[in-house]
Structure formats: C-alpha cells, structure tokens
Design a protein around this motif. Structure first.
Motif, PDB file in Angstrom:
ATOM      1  N   UNK A 154       0.854  -1.046   0.261  1.00 16.43           N
ATOM      2  CA  UNK A 154      -0.173  -0.313   0.318  1.00 16.43           C
ATOM      3  C   UNK A 154       0.637   1.195   0.110  1.00 16.43           C
ATOM      4  N   UNK A 155       0.407   2.082  -0.712  1.00 17.21           N
ATOM      5  CA  UNK A 155       0.707   3.652  -0.104  1.00 17.21           C
ATOM      6  C   UNK A 155      -0.515   4.907  -1.140  1.00 17.21           C
ATOM      7  N   UNK A 156       0.325   6.155  -0.870  1.00 19.90           N
ATOM      8  CA  UNK A 156      -0.712   7.264  -0.709  1.00 19.90           C
ATOM      9  C   UNK A 156      -0.293   7.980  -2.435  1.00 19.90           C
ATOM     10  N   UNK A 157      -1.307   8.269  -3.301  1.00 16.97           N
ATOM     11  CA  UNK A 157      -1.975   8.033  -3.877  1.00 16.97           C
ATOM     12  C   UNK A 157      -1.866   9.441  -4.690  1.00 16.97           C
ATOM     13  N   UNK A 158      -1.323  10.431  -5.341  1.00 18.60           N
ATOM     14  CA  UNK A 158      -1.409  11.750  -5.285  1.00 18.60           C
ATOM     15  C   UNK A 158      -2.896  11.935  -6.623  1.00 18.60           C
ATOM     16  N   UNK A 159      -3.724  12.545  -6.333  1.00 22.32           N
ATOM     17  CA  UNK A 159      -4.171  13.428  -7.333  1.00 22.32           C
ATOM     18  C   UNK A 159      -5.112  14.449  -7.528  1.00 22.32           C
ATOM     19  N   UNK A 160      -4.364  14.872  -8.658  1.00 22.19           N
ATOM     20  CA  UNK A 160      -4.147  16.653  -8.836  1.00 22.19           C
ATOM     21  C   UNK A 160      -5.532  16.829 -10.015  1.00 22.19           C
ATOM     22  N   UNK A 161      -6.754  18.047  -8.951  1.00 22.79           N
ATOM     23  CA  UNK A 161      -8.117  18.629  -9.460  1.00 22.79           C
ATOM     24  C   UNK A 161      -7.681  19.418 -10.273  1.00 22.79           C
ATOM     25  N   UNK A 162      -8.077  20.091 -11.187  1.00 22.36           N
ATOM     26  CA  UNK A 162      -7.615  21.476 -11.818  1.00 22.36           C
ATOM     27  C   UNK A 162      -8.820  22.133 -11.549  1.00 22.36           C
ATOM     28  N   UNK A 163      -8.963  23.368 -11.619  1.00 15.49           N
ATOM     29  CA  UNK A 163     -10.772  24.010 -10.572  1.00 15.49           C
ATOM     30  C   UNK A 163     -11.486  24.174 -11.871  1.00 15.49           C
ATOM     31  N   UNK A 164     -11.034  24.350 -13.440  1.00 15.72           N
ATOM     32  CA  UNK A 164     -11.692  24.171 -14.024  1.00 15.72           C
ATOM     33  C   UNK A 164     -12.343  22.717 -14.707  1.00 15.72           C
ATOM     34  N   UNK A 165     -12.028  21.621 -14.480  1.00 16.51           N
ATOM     35  CA  UNK A 165     -12.715  20.387 -15.032  1.00 16.51           C
ATOM     36  C   UNK A 165     -13.169  20.353 -13.427  1.00 16.51           C
ATOM     37  N   UNK A 166     -12.990  20.499 -11.982  1.00 17.03           N
ATOM     38  CA  UNK A 166     -13.862  20.277 -11.054  1.00 17.03           C
ATOM     39  C   UNK A 166     -15.665  21.042 -11.745  1.00 17.03           C
ATOM     40  N   UNK A 167     -15.496  22.458 -11.999  1.00  9.19           N
ATOM     41  CA  UNK A 167     -16.593  23.235 -12.511  1.00  9.19           C
ATOM     42  C   UNK A 167     -16.881  23.221 -13.798  1.00  9.19           C
ATOM     43  N   UNK A 168     -16.296  22.567 -14.987  1.00 14.59           N
ATOM     44  CA  UNK A 168     -17.254  22.048 -16.068  1.00 14.59           C
ATOM     45  C   UNK A 168     -18.628  20.528 -15.630  1.00 14.59           C
ATOM     46  N   UNK A 169     -19.210  20.803 -17.032  1.00 11.85           N
ATOM     47  CA  UNK A 169     -20.557  20.235 -16.502  1.00 11.85           C
ATOM     48  C   UNK A 169     -20.071  18.582 -16.293  1.00 11.85           C
ATOM     49  N   UNK A 170     -20.653  17.869 -15.497  1.00 12.62           N
ATOM     50  CA  UNK A 170     -20.301  16.774 -16.027  1.00 12.62           C
ATOM     51  C   UNK A 170     -21.301  15.734 -16.845  1.00 12.62           C
ATOM     52  N   UNK A 171     -21.417  14.867 -17.612  1.00 10.25           N
ATOM     53  CA  UNK A 171     -21.808  14.603 -18.836  1.00 10.25           C
ATOM     54  C   UNK A 171     -22.653  13.221 -17.660  1.00 10.25           C
ATOM     55  N   UNK A 172     -24.135  13.926 -18.360  1.00 10.02           N
ATOM     56  CA  UNK A 172     -25.344  12.086 -17.934  1.00 10.02           C
ATOM     57  C   UNK A 172     -24.815  11.387 -17.229  1.00 10.02           C
ATOM     58  N   UNK A 173     -24.148  10.855 -18.162  1.00  9.71           N
ATOM     59  CA  UNK A 173     -24.260   9.315 -18.465  1.00  9.71           C
ATOM     60  C   UNK A 173     -22.612   8.671 -18.125  1.00  9.71           C
ATOM     61  N   UNK A 174     -22.122   9.465 -17.900  1.00 14.06           N
ATOM     62  CA  UNK A 174     -20.998   9.741 -16.586  1.00 14.06           C
ATOM     63  C   UNK A 174     -21.651   8.964 -15.069  1.00 14.06           C
ATOM     64  N   UNK A 175     -20.215   8.136 -14.457  1.00 14.61           N
ATOM     65  CA  UNK A 175     -21.171   7.505 -13.325  1.00 14.61           C
ATOM     66  C   UNK A 175     -19.883   6.769 -12.815  1.00 14.61           C
ATOM     67  N   UNK A 176     -19.936   6.640 -11.267  1.00 14.39           N
ATOM     68  CA  UNK A 176     -18.660   5.650 -11.272  1.00 14.39           C
ATOM     69  C   UNK A 176     -18.955   4.066 -11.652  1.00 14.39           C
TER      70      UNK A 176
END
Length: 559
Positions: A154-176
């Motif tokens: 195990x270990x740490x993983x870093x995820x960088x999240x640009x502001x424009x990606x966080x604010x962008x509209x999420x496609x309706x069909x995209x789900x986890x």
C-alpha cells in the motif's frame, strides 16, 4: 437545483469506494469540491488548521482499519504543506488518497498564482501521481487511484484536480463503476517447498514479522509449527501478542540484546512483509551473511533490495505463512529431534527476554529528578496497554525506547507507532484513528516538541468532538537531539531546549480537559480522570529536562 459538475463526480466516486471521511483545508481551487461534499452529505468533511494535520489524520484513519484515508488541499502552498504526511505514508506503506486542487488548464505554465507542478512534486513520494484533465475521466482515474493505494504494497496516491475540471458540467451518462479489489498473490508451490525444507533443517531459526504480516494467527501457527522464535520489526510489536511464548520483542532502536542476538545467531531467517529498514537492521549490520534467508513480500521489488534471499516468495504474508505451516509437519516429523531442540532453545530465549523486559525502579522518593520519572510513565503505559478498548499511539520521541523495551502489547490492533520519522504524527494520527474506531478510546503519547508542532489542531479536536487523550512527555527539549549532543558532541547543547507553556492550561483554554502532573503519584489518577472525560484531553507530564533514554542506551550516531 445545482447542475451536476466534475466535483460531484469526485464525491460520487469516493462514496462508491467506501470513503466516509475527508480531512482538509479550504482553498480557492477546492471550494467546489467542498461544496459538493456538503450537498451530497454521505461523506463527513473535517477542516483542520494545517494541511499536514489533515494528512496525518488520513494516515491514522487508514491504519486503524477504516476505509482509505483521504486528505484534501488547495494548490501550491497547501499542497506543499501536505508533503510531510505524504512522504511519511510512502515510507510506511500506508494507503492514502491525496486530493489537490490545481489551477485551471487555461492558465497553466504562466506562473499563475500558487501554480505548482503537483504530479512532478509528488511523484517521488507516492505510488502514483496523476492529474485529471477531463471531467468524464474522473470516475475512471479516481477509482484507479484508490485501487492503486490499497493494492499490493500500500501507499499514498496523489490526484491533481484542476479547477476547470471540477467546475465543468459532468456528462449525464458518466457514473462511477463498481468498487473493485484484487486478491493478493499466493506463493509459488515450488518456492514454498524449498523454503519449508530450509526451515525444517534449521537449528537456530528466526522469524521476522514486518508491517506486511497482519494476520497474527497465521504467523503464530507458523512459529509453533517450526518451533521458531519471532521478533517484529521496529515499531511493529503489535504483529503478535507480546505475551506469546514465541515472541522475543521488537528489533530496532531500543531493542534488547536478546532480540538482536537471535537474528545474529540465526542459520535460517524467514522474513514476512519486512523491508529490512535501517533501524530494524542496525544500519544493515544485523543479518549475518551466513544466514539462509527466506524473504516474503507482496512487492517483488523488495526481494533482494538489501539482502539477496535464498528463497524469495512474491506473496501476501498470510498466504505464505499458511503455506509454509502446511508444508512443515511431514518434514519436522523426520528431523531426528531437531524440533525439540529448537523448542527448548526458544523457551530459554523467551525467559531471557522476559527478564530483560522487567521495568527498572523509579527514584527512591517516588518522583523523577524534578518531575515524573520515565519508569512511572512506562508503568502507566503498560496499564493502558492491558485495558480493553484502549488504542495506544506512539509518536516520535525520546520516550519511545521505554515503550519498545518494557510495554507489552497483547490485544490486536491496539498499538501503532510511527517508523517514518515524521515528528508531530502522533496526535493527528490518533484523531484519525478515533474517528475510524468510535467504539474505542485512543491515547497518544507525544513528546513536547512533536505536540507543539500541531498544537493548533487541538481546536479541531474540540470542534469536531474527537475524544482523543494526548499524554505529553514534557521535558522541555528536543530529546533525541539533546541526547545525541550529549553523547556525540561532548555535551555541548545548542538549540535543543524549549520554553513550553502549561499544556493543561492551553487545553482548557481551547475547551478540552487538561491536567498537569509533576510527580509519579499524580500520573495514574490524572490519566483515569482524563479517560473519564468524554471529549479531548491533555495530560501534561512534566519531567526533568535531562530525562530521556532507558539506562545504558545511547542514540545511534549520525553517519
């Protein structure tokens, strides 16, 4: 109704992965994510007063058996403040997801305000570092990040999240997608047979249990099948019940001579989930060249990194222990009495270890030289270790070798120590553990130097009603450095003595319970009083400023 955006996809993905808590600090590039957490409501978000504390809380939460610990910071300075916690988690193989807000892609490479290449900065201290550039890829990459953190070593993983990606509209069909976990590798049968034959033929076997050996029952079954004694690596003494006849203590700084000598004398060593760290091996001098080594690790890169093994098994430690145990009976039955000799030797070594672990007496007057004695504090720690429902957390401090030598830990998952070297880990990690284990009481033992690095977050502890008891070993010094100046620099003390406040009064100022102790007889009643308090508590244990290591122990020289 707020339209669904990238930040919502982050929260949805975290929820699918079983995340229940996020620790962080607000900042411009993560405000949309914090808002999404508030709107969703499934994941508890806690703001700290410093990003380092958020990282250590996530570390403690992961270690205590909750869902993967997650911490959150904004760009630039916020990300840099997380680095100590991330590096420590990487060094100790702690799974952790680190979310960092980033400047929008439209202004990168312009030295914009607080811009930082997050991936480049964190890549050397993580299992993986990635930046997400499109909102529809958030579930894919974020869920992969969690799997990477918890899979294999195990270990740490870093995820960088640009502001424009966080604010962008999420496609309706995209789900986890669904949560996915991979089964750990099992050992190769031919390798198991070879390793079992070596172990069965040993006259002086030794088993070293590292951080990867998490199944106590499997480990003890192997020890009994082989009539072999067990030592744990530095600060991993919770690997086996310390009262078991096979256990001969932890290796590393403060180890008893009988523990070290077991390894020096061994003709066969089985190392389970052990990476042969500098302290565990006394700077790589402890394992004899003549010993035949069976090294088991889930990460193939660890096999042969320090010592070339006779048999290397890429395997989960539990699976390997079970396989070796199953292979031993037939071999042992034909060993001509060797197993009985090993059993008698183990009994004699165990008696020697028990004698060495006896606690030195306190000062005759019942108090230390100007404060609480270390033997009295050790007795209090021993009593805490024996109590059901108590989890002990050991920070990086001079008192640590007292615990290594004289505090027995028998209950599973009841003791955690920091082997990464990061001061100030203990109190925040204990906060995270208390949130992961609400049915248990977490007691951190910290040095005054460590506590004062993160003391501001006692306010977080009070605000969030986290019932941690922090025992502060207050000797007005950076004790480890002071002792090195005493032994290696002719007693020239420079920059090591501190001016501390009354930590108990400080605790009361912030709304916590606080009590100050200056003599041995006051200590146990003060701890009992603090444990009876339902919220956060501080017990300020005042010692002489020269109080430090157990008798006869000197710190390793800087080399």
């Amino acid at each position: 109704m707020t339209d669904r955006i990238g930040a919502d996809l982050v929260v949805e993905s975290l929820a699918v992965e079983g995340v229940t808590h996020v620790f962080g600090l607000p900042g411009t590039t993560v405000m949309d994510l914090i808002d999404a957490l508030a709107r969703d409501g499934r994941i508890r978000y806690l703001s700290t007063r410093h990003e380092q504390v958020a990282g250590f809380m996530a570390d403690g939460f992961s270690r205590a058996g909750g869902a993967p610990g997650v911490c959150l910071a904004s760009r630039g300075p916020g990300a840099a403040n997380l680095a100590i916690a991330v590096q420590n988690a990487h060094d100790e193989s702690v799974p952790m997801l680190v979310l960092i807000g980033q400047v929008p892609g439209s202004i990168t490479e312009r030295r914009s305000f607080e811009e930082m290449d997050v991936v480049a900065a964190f890549r050397p201290m993580t299992k993986w570092a990635v930046e997400i550039h499109r909102p529809e890829r958030i579930p894919e990459l974020l869920q992969r990040a969690v799997r990477t953190a918890v899979t294999g070593r195990p270990g740490p993983v870093v995820v960088s999240l640009p502001l424009d990606v966080l604010q962008a509209a999420a496609p309706e069909e995209v789900t986890p997608g669904p949560r996915v976990r991979f089964h750990p590798p099992a050992p190769d049968p031919a390798g198991v047979a070879e390793a079992a034959a070596l172990l069965a033929a040993a006259e002086r076997p030794a088993i070293i249990a590292g951080g990867g050996a998490r199944d106590r029952a499997a480990l003890l079954e192997l020890a009994d099948a082989a009539s072999a004694p067990v030592v744990s690596t530095w600060l991993r003494k919770n690997a086996v019940p310390n009262g078991h006849p096979a256990y001969l203590g932890p290796l590393g700084y403060g180890a008893h001579e009988v523990s070290d000598q077991l390894v020096r004398d061994a003709d066969v060593i089985v190392a389970l989930g052990c990476r042969f760290s500098e302290f565990t091996t006394k700077r790589w001098t402890l394992v004899p060249p003549s010993a035949r080594l069976v090294h088991v690790d889930v990460d193939p890169a660890e096999l042969g990194r320090v010592y070339p093994p006779r048999v290397g098994l890429v395997s989960d430690a539990t699976a390997a222990a079970h396989a070796l145990t199953a292979a031993l009976p037939r071999l042992v039955a034909a060993d001509g009495g060797r197993a009985e000799r090993r059993r008698q030797r183990r009994e004699a070594l165990r008696k020697e270890y028990e004698d060495a672990s006896a606690l030195p007496p306190s000062e005759p007057d019942g108090s230390g030289a100007g404060g609480v004695s270390s033997p009295a504090l050790t007795r209090a720690a021993r009593n805490l270790a024996m109590r059901q429902g108590i989890v002990l957390v050991q920070d990086v401090h001079t008192f640590g070798p007292w615990m290594a030598r004289h505090v027995a830990v028998d209950r599973p998952d009841s003791y955690y120590g920091s082997a990464g070297g990061a001061m100030a880990w203990g109190f925040p990690a204990a906060m995270g553990m208390a949130l992961a284990r609400p049915d248990q009481r977490v007691v951190a033992i910290s040095g005054d130097g460590s506590f004062w690095m993160v003391a501001q977050d006692l306010e977080t502890c009070v605000r969030e009603r986290i019932p941690v008891l922090n025992v502060i070993v207050n000797n007005y010094a950076y004790g480890n450095t002071r002792d090195r100046q005493r032994t290696a620099h002719g007693g020239r003390y420079h920059g090591v003595f501190l001016g501390n406040p009354d930590f108990a009064a400080y605790a009361r100022l912030l709304g916590a319970h606080g009590v100050r102790v200056t003599a041995d007889g006051e200590l146990e009643p003060a701890i009992a009083e603090a444990l009876a308090h339902p919220g956060p508590s501080i017990v300020d244990v005042v010692q002489d400023r020269m109080e430090g290591l157990p008798p006869g122990l000197t710190p390793p020289a800087a080399r």
